[in-house]
Design a protein around this motif. Structure first.
Motif, PDB file in Angstrom:
ATOM      1  N   THR A 472       0.834  -1.358  -0.247  1.00 20.01           N
ATOM      2  CA  THR A 472      -0.110  -0.033  -0.100  1.00 20.01           C
ATOM      3  C   THR A 472       0.893   1.236   0.061  1.00 20.01           C
ATOM      4  OG1 THR A 472      -1.623  -1.057   1.034  1.00 20.01           O
ATOM      5  CG2 THR A 472      -1.793   0.984   1.231  1.00 20.01           C
ATOM      6  N   PHE A 473       1.923   1.284   0.983  1.00 21.27           N
ATOM      7  CA  PHE A 473       2.939   2.445   1.060  1.00 21.27           C
ATOM      8  C   PHE A 473       3.414   2.646  -0.450  1.00 21.27           C
ATOM      9  CE2 PHE A 473       2.597   1.801   5.729  1.00 21.27           C
ATOM     10  CZ  PHE A 473       1.621   2.704   5.898  1.00 21.27           C
ATOM     11  N   GLU A 474       4.016   1.469  -0.941  1.00 19.03           N
ATOM     12  CA  GLU A 474       4.681   1.621  -2.273  1.00 19.03           C
ATOM     13  C   GLU A 474       3.892   2.203  -3.257  1.00 19.03           C
ATOM     14  OE1 GLU A 474       6.755  -1.307  -5.398  1.00 19.03           O
ATOM     15  OE2 GLU A 474       5.688  -2.193  -3.774  1.00 19.03           O
ATOM     16  N   ALA A 475       2.747   1.918  -3.223  1.00 21.08           N
ATOM     17  CA  ALA A 475       1.786   2.477  -4.541  1.00 21.08           C
ATOM     18  C   ALA A 475       1.657   3.901  -4.330  1.00 21.08           C
ATOM     19  CB  ALA A 475       0.419   1.620  -4.384  1.00 21.08           C
ATOM     20  N   GLY A 476       1.646   4.257  -2.793  1.00 22.10           N
ATOM     21  CA  GLY A 476       1.487   5.644  -2.399  1.00 22.10           C
ATOM     22  C   GLY A 476       2.754   6.505  -3.070  1.00 22.10           C
ATOM     23  N   THR A 477       3.869   5.907  -2.745  1.00 22.31           N
ATOM     24  CA  THR A 477       5.047   6.538  -3.398  1.00 22.31           C
ATOM     25  C   THR A 477       5.210   6.807  -4.697  1.00 22.31           C
ATOM     26  OG1 THR A 477       6.287   4.698  -3.597  1.00 22.31           O
ATOM     27  CG2 THR A 477       6.213   5.547  -1.435  1.00 22.31           C
ATOM     28  N   THR A 478       4.415   6.010  -5.563  1.00 21.51           N
ATOM     29  CA  THR A 478       4.425   6.190  -7.114  1.00 21.51           C
ATOM     30  C   THR A 478       3.934   7.244  -7.548  1.00 21.51           C
ATOM     31  OG1 THR A 478       2.582   5.074  -7.517  1.00 21.51           O
ATOM     32  CG2 THR A 478       4.508   3.844  -7.295  1.00 21.51           C
ATOM     33  N   SER A 479       3.145   8.184  -6.551  1.00 25.65           N
ATOM     34  CA  SER A 479       2.468   9.594  -6.974  1.00 25.65           C
ATOM     35  C   SER A 479       3.431  10.762  -6.731  1.00 25.65           C
ATOM     36  CB  SER A 479       1.070   9.674  -6.151  1.00 25.65           C
ATOM     37  OG  SER A 479       1.593   9.777  -4.691  1.00 25.65           O
ATOM     38  N   PHE A 480       4.723  10.527  -6.237  1.00 28.21           N
ATOM     39  CA  PHE A 480       5.523  11.576  -5.925  1.00 28.21           C
ATOM     40  C   PHE A 480       6.764  11.397  -6.991  1.00 28.21           C
ATOM     41  CE2 PHE A 480       3.854  10.364  -2.038  1.00 28.21           C
ATOM     42  CZ  PHE A 480       3.519  11.873  -1.625  1.00 28.21           C
ATOM     43  N   ALA A 481       7.070  12.435  -7.546  1.00 31.60           N
ATOM     44  CA  ALA A 481       8.021  12.530  -8.733  1.00 31.60           C
ATOM     45  C   ALA A 481       9.380  12.541  -7.837  1.00 31.60           C
ATOM     46  CB  ALA A 481       7.954  14.030  -9.147  1.00 31.60           C
ATOM     47  N   ASP A 482      10.719  11.968  -8.662  1.00 31.46           N
ATOM     48  CA  ASP A 482      11.654  11.747  -8.296  1.00 31.46           C
ATOM     49  C   ASP A 482      12.409  13.082  -8.142  1.00 31.46           C
ATOM     50  OD1 ASP A 482      11.598   8.912  -7.995  1.00 31.46           O
ATOM     51  OD2 ASP A 482      12.360   8.826  -9.880  1.00 31.46           O
ATOM     52  N   PRO A 483      13.295  13.367  -7.034  1.00 33.22           N
ATOM     53  CA  PRO A 483      14.131  11.899  -6.224  1.00 33.22           C
ATOM     54  C   PRO A 483      13.081  11.807  -5.063  1.00 33.22           C
ATOM     55  CG  PRO A 483      14.924  14.110  -5.886  1.00 33.22           C
ATOM     56  CD  PRO A 483      13.942  14.436  -6.780  1.00 33.22           C
ATOM     57  N   LEU A 484      12.132  12.647  -4.627  1.00 30.67           N
ATOM     58  CA  LEU A 484      11.142  12.264  -3.329  1.00 30.67           C
ATOM     59  C   LEU A 484      10.733  10.847  -3.390  1.00 30.67           C
ATOM     60  CD1 LEU A 484      10.186  13.323  -0.951  1.00 30.67           C
ATOM     61  CD2 LEU A 484       8.299  14.359  -2.089  1.00 30.67           C
ATOM     62  N   GLY A 485      10.132  10.635  -4.600  1.00 25.00           N
ATOM     63  CA  GLY A 485       9.468   9.237  -4.622  1.00 25.00           C
ATOM     64  C   GLY A 485      10.485   8.138  -4.355  1.00 25.00           C
ATOM     65  N   THR A 486      11.683   8.160  -5.132  1.00 26.35           N
ATOM     66  CA  THR A 486      12.810   7.240  -4.619  1.00 26.35           C
ATOM     67  C   THR A 486      13.351   7.188  -3.421  1.00 26.35           C
ATOM     68  OG1 THR A 486      13.442   7.387  -6.910  1.00 26.35           O
ATOM     69  CG2 THR A 486      15.278   6.594  -5.441  1.00 26.35           C
ATOM     70  N   ASP A 487      13.324   8.413  -2.755  1.00 20.30           N
ATOM     71  CA  ASP A 487      13.922   8.601  -1.324  1.00 20.30           C
ATOM     72  C   ASP A 487      12.601   7.899  -0.253  1.00 20.30           C
ATOM     73  OD1 ASP A 487      16.017   9.737  -2.105  1.00 20.30           O
ATOM     74  OD2 ASP A 487      15.555  11.740  -1.639  1.00 20.30           O
ATOM     75  N   LEU A 488      11.439   8.159  -0.607  1.00 18.06           N
ATOM     76  CA  LEU A 488      10.528   7.495   0.039  1.00 18.06           C
ATOM     77  C   LEU A 488      10.340   6.066   0.109  1.00 18.06           C
ATOM     78  CD1 LEU A 488       7.512  10.216  -0.333  1.00 18.06           C
ATOM     79  CD2 LEU A 488       8.865   9.656   1.624  1.00 18.06           C
ATOM     80  N   ARG A 489      10.704   5.510  -1.198  1.00 18.02           N
ATOM     81  CA  ARG A 489      10.818   3.932  -1.245  1.00 18.02           C
ATOM     82  C   ARG A 489      12.006   3.401  -0.696  1.00 18.02           C
ATOM     83  NH1 ARG A 489       8.541   5.449  -6.160  1.00 18.02           N
ATOM     84  NH2 ARG A 489      10.430   5.876  -7.224  1.00 18.02           N
ATOM     85  N   GLN A 490      13.176   4.159  -0.469  1.00 17.94           N
ATOM     86  CA  GLN A 490      14.251   3.655   0.236  1.00 17.94           C
ATOM     87  C   GLN A 490      14.014   3.789   1.658  1.00 17.94           C
ATOM     88  OE1 GLN A 490      17.319   2.328  -0.427  1.00 17.94           O
ATOM     89  NE2 GLN A 490      16.735   2.357  -2.515  1.00 17.94           N
ATOM     90  N   TYR A 491      13.120   4.544   2.012  1.00 15.92           N
ATOM     91  CA  TYR A 491      12.738   4.728   3.443  1.00 15.92           C
ATOM     92  C   TYR A 491      11.780   3.605   3.891  1.00 15.92           C
ATOM     93  CZ  TYR A 491      11.058   6.652   8.216  1.00 15.92           C
ATOM     94  OH  TYR A 491      10.732   7.027   8.904  1.00 15.92           O
ATOM     95  N   LEU A 492      10.865   3.314   2.976  1.00 16.67           N
ATOM     96  CA  LEU A 492      10.090   2.475   3.229  1.00 16.67           C
ATOM     97  C   LEU A 492      10.762   0.913   3.316  1.00 16.67           C
ATOM     98  CD1 LEU A 492       6.887   1.494   3.288  1.00 16.67           C
ATOM     99  CD2 LEU A 492       7.027   1.055   0.544  1.00 16.67           C
ATOM    100  N   LEU A 493      11.884   0.868   2.588  1.00 13.78           N
ATOM    101  CA  LEU A 493      12.624  -0.489   2.739  1.00 13.78           C
ATOM    102  C   LEU A 493      13.383  -0.437   4.103  1.00 13.78           C
ATOM    103  CD1 LEU A 493      14.430  -1.087  -0.602  1.00 13.78           C
ATOM    104  CD2 LEU A 493      12.978  -2.462   0.312  1.00 13.78           C
ATOM    105  N   LYS A 494      13.833   0.586   4.450  1.00 13.80           N
ATOM    106  CA  LYS A 494      14.390   0.347   5.808  1.00 13.80           C
ATOM    107  C   LYS A 494      13.739   0.461   6.941  1.00 13.80           C
ATOM    108  CE  LYS A 494      18.550   1.044   3.761  1.00 13.80           C
ATOM    109  NZ  LYS A 494      18.173   0.889   2.508  1.00 13.80           N
ATOM    110  N   THR A 495      12.301   0.966   6.646  1.00 13.36           N
ATOM    111  CA  THR A 495      11.282   0.558   7.939  1.00 13.36           C
ATOM    112  C   THR A 495      10.608  -0.665   7.899  1.00 13.36           C
ATOM    113  OG1 THR A 495      10.005   2.245   6.624  1.00 13.36           O
ATOM    114  CG2 THR A 495      11.533   3.216   8.435  1.00 13.36           C
TER     115      THR A 495
END
Length: 682
Positions: A472-495
Motif C-alpha cells: 500500500t505504501f509503495e503504491a502511494g510513493t509512485t504518486s511522487f516525482a523523483d527524487p522524492l519518490g525514490t527517497d520515500l521508497r528507500q525509507y520504506l525499505l529501511k522501515t
C-alpha cells in the motif's frame, strides 16, 4: 696669689680629700674663684704626672693606689670583677677607670687577666677550668654547650680557652657536635656513647626489636650509627618496618600468629592477632606485615588491617544467593516487559531526531523514526517499528550499593573490609546474576515451546499484514516525482521492509525477538538455517541494503522466494487495488486516532501531513526529514488555510528545535498546532 702658692694649696686639698677632690670643693675650701682653680689644676696636671684631671675632678696618685688595693681585695673575695660594677662602686666613668687603673695593672705586680670588661684572677680561672673538667667528666648525655657554659660561669671566650686547655691536657672525655659558633653546639660524652650502645644492645637482645623513636632520641636513627652500635652484620638481619626494627625470627612469629588465625576462621585482624606478642606496632607496621603475608601466601588478600583467604569471598558470594536469585527474577520480568513494549505497542511517530531533520530543503533518508507506524498497524494490525537496543542478560548487573547492602545483611564480612569485598565481588556477583537470568530465560523457553505453534501462526499473520502495508505504501510513493519518490521508497525499505524481513526470520526460526538481534547475531542465526530457507532470507536482508533502482523489485522477489512452500509456506502475495484501498482506510483511521491524542508539536505536524496524504488516497510513511518536501506537494489538494498552517508549523518546529530555550516561539507553535489539529479533524 702667687701661682706656686695656688698649686701647692690645690695639691694639698686633693691629697687631704683622699686623692680625689672636685674642683668646686677646692674653690670653696680655698675661697678662690673657680676659673682660677680650674686653670691652676690644668697647670698642675700638665707639669705633674702624679695628678689627673677629669670631669672637673682632680685625682692624685694616692687615690689610684687606694683603688688598686681595694680592687685586689675585691678580686681576692670574688675572683673576678666587671668594669661596669667597679664604675658603679667607685662612681667613675668607664674611660676614667680604664686610664687610671686598668691600663696600669699590667705594669704592677697584678696577677690576673683582663678580658674585655671583666678582670679575673689566675686562681679563679684555674678553679673554673677545674669546674669545667668536673662537669665534662660528670656528664653522661648530650648537653648543649650553652648549658655547660652557664654552669661554669665563664664568658664564651674564657670558656673556650679553658676548654682548649683541657683538650691540650687530654682532659676532655667527649666530642663536640656542631660548630662552636652555633647556638646548637653540644657536647657528647664518651660515656654517653658507651651507655647508649649498652642500652641498645641490651634492649635488642632482650626484646628482639628496636623502636625507631627510641633510636632517634638516642641519636642512632641513621644506619651508620646503628651499625656502629650493633654491628653491620647484625643490622643486615633486621626487618625494617615503619616505626620499628625487628629480627627476622620475630617477624616470622608475627606472620605465624596471623596465619594461625586465618586457618581458624579464614580471616584475621592483624592488630588482634599480634596482641599476644605485645609489640609496640603502629598501624603502618601492621599494614606492612599484612601486605607481606598477602604477597607470600597463595589465595590471600589484605585490606584495611585484615588478612583473609579467598574462601571468605566465596562464602560471601554464597551468602547472597537468595538475593541474586530474587533480583534475577526481577530482571527477567523487566526484560520480558521491555520485549512486549517494543514488540506490541503502537508508539507514536518520534520525529525530532536532530535539529536538521526538519530543514526546508532536506532530502528524505534514513534518519528519524518511522512516521508510518500508524499506517502499518492500521493496514494489518502488526507491530510498529521502533529503534531499540536488545535488553538481555548481558545488560543486567548488580550495583555496588545493592551488593554492599546484601553483604551487610548476610553478616559474613567484617564492616571494616566491606567496601573492599564489594569491589572484589562486584564482577562475580554480576556474572552470577547474568548466569541466573540466562537459566531462568532458558527455563522459560522450554515452557514457551508448547506455545510455539500458536506463536508461529501469529507471526505468519503479522508477516502478511506487514506485506500488505508495504504494498500500500509503495503504491502511494509512485504518486511522487523523483527524487522524492525514490527517497520515500528507500525509507520504506529501511522501515517496513526491515520489519517484514525480521518477521519472516522469526517465523523461520521460531523466535519472536529477531528484530532485537544485532547484525552479527542475526547473520549467525540465518547461517544456522537449512539451505532452502537460508538463501532466500539472506537475499531478503541483502535487498534491504541495496541502493539500486531495482531494490524494490529485488525485495519483492526475495519475499516471494521466502514464502514458497519449499521455504516457509507463508504464501505472501501482492494485494490488488481493492485491497490497497482497504488498507489505506485503516491507515487513515489509525493516523486520525494518533493525531487526536498527540501533544508533541513536531510529531503532530508529521502525523497531520501523513493523515492528509492518506485522506487524499496517497498513503505513505515518512520521517521528519520529508515533512518540508511533502508539504510542498500538498498545495493542490489541501485547503489554503490548512496549507498555510502547515507551512507556519513547519517553520515553528525548525525554530524551536534550533532554539530550545525560545519560550515565545514555543508558545506560538503550540497555538498554530492546535489550530492545525482543529482544521484537520473537524
Amino acid at each position: 696669689m702667687h701661682p706656686f702658692t695656688s698649686c701647692f694649696q690645690i695639691k694639698n686639698e686633693c691629697v687631704a680629700a683622699g686623692g680625689r677632690a672636685p674642683l668646686t670643693d677646692i674653690a670653696v675650701a680655698l675661697n678662690i674663684d673657680f676659673d682660677h682653680i680650674e686653670r691652676t689644676a690644668r697647670l698642675i696636671v700638665s707639669n705633674d704626672d702624679e695628678f689627673t684631671l677629669s670631669n672637673a675632678e682632680l685625682f692624685a696618685t694616692e687615690y689610684v693606689h687606694s683603688l688598686r688595693n681595694e680592687l685586689r681585695s675585691l678580686l681576692e673575695e670574688q675572683g673576678h670583677q666587671t668594669t661596669a660594677a667597679l664604675c658603679k662602686h667607685w662612681n667613675l666613668s668607664p674611660e676614667l677607670l680604664q686610664s687610671l687603673l686598668i691600663e696600669k695593672l699590667s705594669s704592677t705586680d697584678f696577677e690576673g687577666v683582663v678580658d674585655g670588661d671583666t678582670i679575673y684572677t689566675s686562681s679563679f680561672l684555674d678553679s673554673r677550668q677545674l669546674v669545667l673538667r668536673a662537669v665534662l667528666v660528670a656528664l653522661t648525655k648530650v648537653t648543649p654547650i650553652s648549658t655547660i657554659q652557664k654552669r661554669v660561669g665563664l664568658t664564651p671566650k674564657r670558656f673556650w680557652i679553658a676548654f682548649e686547655n683541657l683538650q691540650a691536657l687530654g682532659e676532655v672525655p667527649g666530642t663536640l657536635i656542631g660548630s662552636r659558633t652555633s647556638p646548637a653546639c653540644s657536647y657528647r660524652p664518651k660515656m654517653y656513647d658507651y651507655l647508649v650502645k649498652t642500652c641498645v644492645t641490651n634492649q635488642y637482645r632482650q626484646n628482639e626489636f628496636l623502636q625507631m623513636s627510641t633510636l632517634k632520641t638516642l641519636g642512632l636513627d641513621s644506619k651508620p650509627a646503628l651499625e656502629e652500635a650493633l654491628g653491620a652484620s647484625e643490622v643486615k638481619k633486621l626487618v625494617n618496618l615503619n616505626s620499628i626494627y625487628m629480627t627476622k625470627e620475630l617477624m616470622e612469629q608475627c606472620v605465624q600468629s596471623v596465619q594461625d588465625d586465618i586457618q581458624k576462621s579464614g580471616i584475621a585482624e592483624i592488630r588482634l592477632s599480634l596482641q599476644t606478642l605485645n609489640l609496640p606496632l603502629d598501624t603502618a607496621d601492621e599494614d606492612l606485615i599484612g601486605e607481606k603475608i598477602a604477597s607470600t601466601e597463595k589465595d590471600t588478600n589484605f585490606s584495611d588491617g585484615f588478612v583473609y583467604n579467598n574462601s571468605i569471598l566465596t562464602e560471601a558470594l554464597k551468602s547472597i544467593n537468595t538475593q541474586i536469585e530474587a533480583k534475577a527474577h526481577q530482571e527477567v520480568d523487566k526484560i520480558d516487559a521491555e520485549k512486549k513494549k517494543q514488540g506490541g505497542s503502537k508508539a507514536p511517530a518520534k520525529v525530532q531526531e536532530d535539529t536538521d531533520d526538519w530543514g526546508d530543503n532536506k532530502k528524505g533518508g534514513k534518519g528519524g523514526k518511522k512516521g508510518g507506524k500508524g499506517g502499518k498497524s492500521g493496514g494489518g494490525g502488526g507491530k510498529g517499528t521502533t529503534s531499540s537496543a536488545p535488553s538481555g542478560s548481558g545488560t543486567v548487573q548488580v550495583n555496588s550499593e545493592e551488593l554492599e547492602e546484601w553483604l551487610r545483611e548476610s553478616q559474613t564480612v567484617p564492616e571494616e573490609i566491606l567496601t573492599v569485598v564489594v569491589e572484589k565481588l562486584h564482577q562475580e556477583a554480576t556474572s552470577a546474576l547474568r548466569k541466573k537470568v540466562q537459566e531462568i530465560q532458558a527455563l522459560q523457553l522450554v515452557v514457551n515451546a508448547a506455545n510455539s505453534k500458536k506463536s508461529l501462526s501469529a507471526i505468519g499473520d503479522k508477516c502478511r499484514q506487514l506485506y500488505d502495508s508495504f504494498n500500500t505504501f509503495e503504491a502511494g510513493t509512485t504518486s511522487f516525482a523523483d527524487p522524492l519518490g525514490t527517497d520515500l521508497r528507500q525509507y520504506l525499505l529501511k522501515t517496513v521492509g526491515v520489519d517484514l524481513a525480521c518477521a519472516i526470520l522469526s517465523y523461520a526460526t521460531g523466535i519472536d525477538n529477531a528484530h532485537q538481534l544485532k547484525e552479527k547475531q542475526r547473520d549467525e542465526t540465518i547461517e544456522a538455517l537449512p539451505e532452502m530457507v537460508r538463501e532466500p532470507i539472506r537475499a531478503l536482508f541483502a535487498s534491504l541494503k541495496s541502493t539500486d533502482e531495482d531494490a524494490i523489485e529485488k525485495f519483492h522477489d526475495a519475499v516471494y522466494d521466502c514464502s514458497v512452500p519449499s521455504a516457509t509456506s507463508l504464501s505472501l502475495r501482492k494485494i490488488d487495488k481493492k485491497g490497497r484501498a482497504e488498507v489505506g482506510v485503516k491507515v487513515s483511521a489509525d493516523l486520525r486516532d494518533q493525531l487526536a491524542s498527540q501533544s508533541d508539536p513536531a510529531t503532530t505536524l508529521l502525523l497531520s501531513v501523513l493523515y492528509l496524504f492518506s485522506q487524499a488516497g496517497r498513503p505513505t510513511t515518512a520521517s521528519g526529514k520529508f515533512v518540508a518536501q511533502l508539504i510542498a506537494q500538498m498545495k493542490d489538494f489541501c485547503p489554503t488555510n490548512t496549507f498555510e498552517l502547515l507551512q507556519s508549523c513547519q517553520k515553528g518546529v525548525v525554530t524551536c528545535i534550533k532554539n530550545k530555550d525560545d519560550d515565545v516561539a514555543k508558545e506560538i507553535l503550540s497555538e498554530d498546532i492546535e489550530k492545525l489539529k482543529s482544521a484537520i479533524l473537524q
